[in-house]
Design an enzyme around this catalytic site. Sequence first.
Site, PDB file in Angstrom:
ATOM      1  N   PHE A  75       0.742  -1.128   0.055  1.00  0.00           N
ATOM      2  CA  PHE A  75       0.063   0.002  -0.174  1.00  0.00           C
ATOM      3  C   PHE A  75       0.892   1.267   0.079  1.00  0.00           C
ATOM      4  CE2 PHE A  75      -2.430  -3.243   2.393  1.00  0.00           C
ATOM      5  CZ  PHE A  75      -3.212  -3.672   1.560  1.00  0.00           C
ATOM      6  N   ARG A  76       1.991   1.246  -0.609  1.00  0.00           N
ATOM      7  CA  ARG A  76       2.910   2.224  -0.858  1.00  0.00           C
ATOM      8  C   ARG A  76       3.332   2.913   0.651  1.00  0.00           C
ATOM      9  NH1 ARG A  76       0.003   2.794  -5.604  1.00  0.00           N
ATOM     10  NH2 ARG A  76       1.619   2.453  -7.202  1.00  0.00           N
TER      11      ARG A  76
END
Length: 202
Positions: A179-180
């Site tokens: 999720f970055r």
Amino acid sequence: MAMTDHALYAEALATFAELFDAALAAGEPDRTAMTVATATLDARPAARTVLLKHFDARGFVFYTHLDGRKGRELQANPHAALLFHWPRVRHGVQVRIEGAVEIVADAEADAYFATRARGSQAGAWASKQSEALSSREEFMQRLAAVEQQFEGREIPRPPRWTGLRVRPDRIEFWYGADFRLHERQLYDRDRAGEWSKRMLYP
Ligand SMILES: Cc1cc2nc3c(=O)[nH]c(=O)nc-3n(C[C@H](O)[C@H](O)[C@H](O)COP(=O)(O)O)c2cc1C
């Protein structure tokens, strides 16, 4: 330099060593391959791959021709950036190293050159790195001439082929995550020579 500053630099080097080991264990095709970026005096950047041959508290060493493009650029502007990307380590790791560049001692370069395969040693004499080459045959002929010249004896290191050491003043570790939520840890040294450590937004 205060003890704590040395400790932070030591921590960054230990982290590099740990990840370098992890890259071997993870089966990275070549964990020693790194991009080295240079800049000319008129601020034009250039990048190419080289192999990391040694690292310790003095810095990170690769070997090349001083008269090739990167050799000339680094003698005119002795600052470089190194970049590693190990996609198989954890969720992907990138290491960025920046610093001043110096030529290694002759004895150090001689010792490394002596460990190279004879073919690579001959190649170092035969290649006029980064100069125009009219045909492969021309290079093969130069190689044959080198083999003949040194027949029956050890091939010494060409004087203009040596190691360049990047002395880090900035080391950044980038860790991939879902999720970055990537993590970036920066160690850098200020003009007074003091190291500090901080996180950066991904
Ligand atoms: C995987 C890989 C490893 C390389 N290792 C080196 C190296 O250790 N030293 C070197 O001078 N060139 C190495 N090269 C070649 C350089 O990328 C480059 O073509 C050459 O050094 C000339 O660069 P220059 O014209 O900017 O000086 C390597 C290339 C690859 C693809």
